[in-house]
Scaffold this motif. Sequence first.
Motif, PDB file in Angstrom:
ATOM      1  N   ALA A  55       0.833  -1.194   0.000  1.00 32.05           N
ATOM      2  CA  ALA A  55       0.000   0.000   0.000  1.00 32.05           C
ATOM      3  C   ALA A  55       0.873   1.252   0.000  1.00 32.05           C
ATOM      4  CB  ALA A  55      -0.924   0.007   1.215  1.00 32.05           C
ATOM      5  N   HIS A  56       2.148   1.059   0.260  1.00 35.15           N
ATOM      6  CA  HIS A  56       3.046   2.197   0.374  1.00 35.15           C
ATOM      7  C   HIS A  56       4.403   1.767  -0.171  1.00 35.15           C
ATOM      8  CE1 HIS A  56       5.159   5.606   2.193  1.00 35.15           C
ATOM      9  NE2 HIS A  56       3.972   6.159   2.289  1.00 35.15           N
ATOM     10  N   LEU A  60       7.437   1.336   5.782  1.00 32.04           N
ATOM     11  CA  LEU A  60       7.484   2.028   7.067  1.00 32.04           C
ATOM     12  C   LEU A  60       6.234   1.730   7.886  1.00 32.04           C
ATOM     13  CD1 LEU A  60       8.619   5.595   5.970  1.00 32.04           C
ATOM     14  CD2 LEU A  60       9.968   3.933   7.258  1.00 32.04           C
ATOM     15  N   THR A  61       6.403   1.615   9.209  1.00 33.83           N
ATOM     16  CA  THR A  61       5.233   1.583  10.096  1.00 33.83           C
ATOM     17  C   THR A  61       5.514   2.519  11.261  1.00 33.83           C
ATOM     18  OG1 THR A  61       6.175  -0.257  11.344  1.00 33.83           O
ATOM     19  CG2 THR A  61       4.611  -0.823   9.599  1.00 33.83           C
TER      20      THR A  61
END
Lengths: 100, 475
Positions: A55-56, A60-61
Motif C-alpha cells: 500500500a506504500h 514504514l510503520t
Amino acid sequence: MSEAITREEVAKVARLARLRLSGDELDMFTEQLGQILEHARDMNALDLADVAPTAHPFGLTNVVREDVVEESLDRDTVLAMAPDARDQRFAVPRIQGEAP
Amino acid sequence: MTLPGEWEMVVGLEVHTELLTKSKLFCGCENHFGSEPNTNVCPVCLGLPGSLPVLNREAVEFAMRIGLALHCRIAPSTFHRKNYFYPDQSKDYQISQYDLPINSSGYLDLPDGTTVTIERAHMEEDTGKSTHLGGSGRLAGAESSLVDYNRCGVPLVEIVSGPDIRSSAQARAYAAELRGILIATGASDGRLEEGSMRFDANVSVRRPGEPLGTRCEIKNLNSLRSLQRAIDYEALRQIQLIENGAVVRQETRHWDENLAETSTLRVKEDADDYRYFRDPDLVDLAPDQTWQDRVRAALPPMPAERRAAVLALFAAPSSAQRDAVEVVIDLGLDPYVHAVASASGDTTLALSRAANEVAANLKSVANLTVDAFVTIVAMEQRGELSATQAKTVLGAILVDGGDPHEIATALGFEQLSADSLGATVASLIEDHPDEWLRYRDGDDKLAQFFIGQVMKLTRGQANGKAVIGELQARR
C-alpha cells in the motif's frame, strides 16, 4: 474487475466528486479509466500468491511525532486567505443538508 | 419504559470521545476546548496544499488504552480518507480508520451483568464547529454558516458496540459505564456538556426471534438523558409505523431535545458512498507486543473492579450505600475509602464523607491528602469531633489544605479530645452526685442532663454520642 468500467459508473464517480462533465468528457474519461483498470487486470493475471499487498512504496510503520504543541498560524493571516470571514470565523454559503 | 405488545428494541451505540492529548491528531496545534475561534489552526488541519499529517504518539497510546480496557484485540491498522463535501472540514475528507481499525472484537460488562460486544474502537480526527446564521440558529433555514476549525483535527476514538442493547435504560447504563472507563484510562475527561463525548444510537425493533428490523441512526445525542429519551421515542415511532402497516425507512434522524422527538435528517442512499481510500500520506500503524505490553501494564483498575473492591468493604451494603459507592467510583474518590479501611477505620463513615462532603468540593480535592481524610474520620469516630465539626474541618482542608489536628485546634475543636471530654464528664459527675446516682440506677433520661451540661461547658462543641460513651464507661 472483470467488466470494463461503464459510462454510468464514471458519471456516478464524477457526481460524488462534484465534477460536472460534458458528454464528450464522460466518453474520454470512461476510456482513460478503462485503460488504467486494464493495467490492473494485467497484474491480476500474474500469480502473486506469495507477494504481500503493497500500500506504500516504503515498508514504514509507526511513523509518529511526540505530543508537543507547536505554534499555530496567525488568525488574521488565515482568515485573509478565505473567500469570506465574519466574527473570526470562516463564512460559508448556505449549507444544503446536514453533516454526514 | 416497557414497549407495547411483543416488541423488543435492538440498539447499538457509536460513541465518539475526544482524547486528552496536548496537540491535535496529525499536527502540533493545541487540542484545547474554549480557545478563541480559529487560533489553533495550521496548514495540516486546514488541509492547505503541500501539508503533511504526522500521527500523534500519545493519541495512539490513548486509543490502545481504550482498546485494552474494553478487552479488544490490537491489530495493525491503516488510515483512510473519508471523502465528503461539507464545510466542517476544509480539505473535503476526514482521516479515519476504515477496514483495519486499531482495536476490534472487545466487550464491556454492564453492572447488571449484561455483556455488550465492542465491534471496534478506531481513531479518527474531529471536525470543525459550525454556527448557523439566520433562521432559528439551526441548519434548516440558515442563510449562511460560520466555521471555527479549532476542533478540526482533534483526536477522536469512535467506539462501536454490537447490537446487543435491549432497552433505553441499558443504553444509558452502557454509556455511563463506558464514560467511567474512558475517564479511568485517562484518555477522556468524559465532559458531555463540552461535547468531548457524543453518542449516536442505531435503533430497530422486532418481535423476539425475528430477524433484525430496519434500523435508524439517531445523531448527536450529547447527554445520557437525551440518549435514553431519544431511543424510547424512536422505538415507539417504529412500532407505530409497522403496526399501521407502513415500513421503517433506513435513515439518519436528528433528536430535538426541546420537542422530544426525532426527525429525518437524510435518507441513506449513495450519500454513504464516501469513496474511502488509503491516505497515501500516512503509513501503517502496527504497535508491537512490547508497546502493547507497556500500555497494558500502565493501565489503572477499571470502574467495575474498583466498584467491586469498595463494595467488598461492606458486609451488606444498603441501597443508599450502593449509590454512594457509584458516586465515589464515578468521581475517583475510592482511594480515600480504602485508606480508611486499611487503617481499620469506620468505612461507613468514610464512604458517607467521601460521597457527600468530599464529592461536593471535587474541584479542590487535591488539597485533601488521603492521610488527612483518614485522620478526620478517625477523630470523628473517636468522638473528638462531632459530625458537624468533622464536616467543618473537612471543608476547611478542601479549601486550603492543612493538618486536621491543627485546624481542629484553630477552630477551638481540639478540647473535645477523648481525654478532655473524659475529664469534663468526670468533673460534672463530682459536681452533680444526685443526678449521677439516679443515672447509675438506670434513669437513662439523666444522660440528657449531662449532655446538656457538657454542651454548656464546651459551648456546644461536644459530640453527644461521645458523652454517652463516657457516661456509660463510668456507670
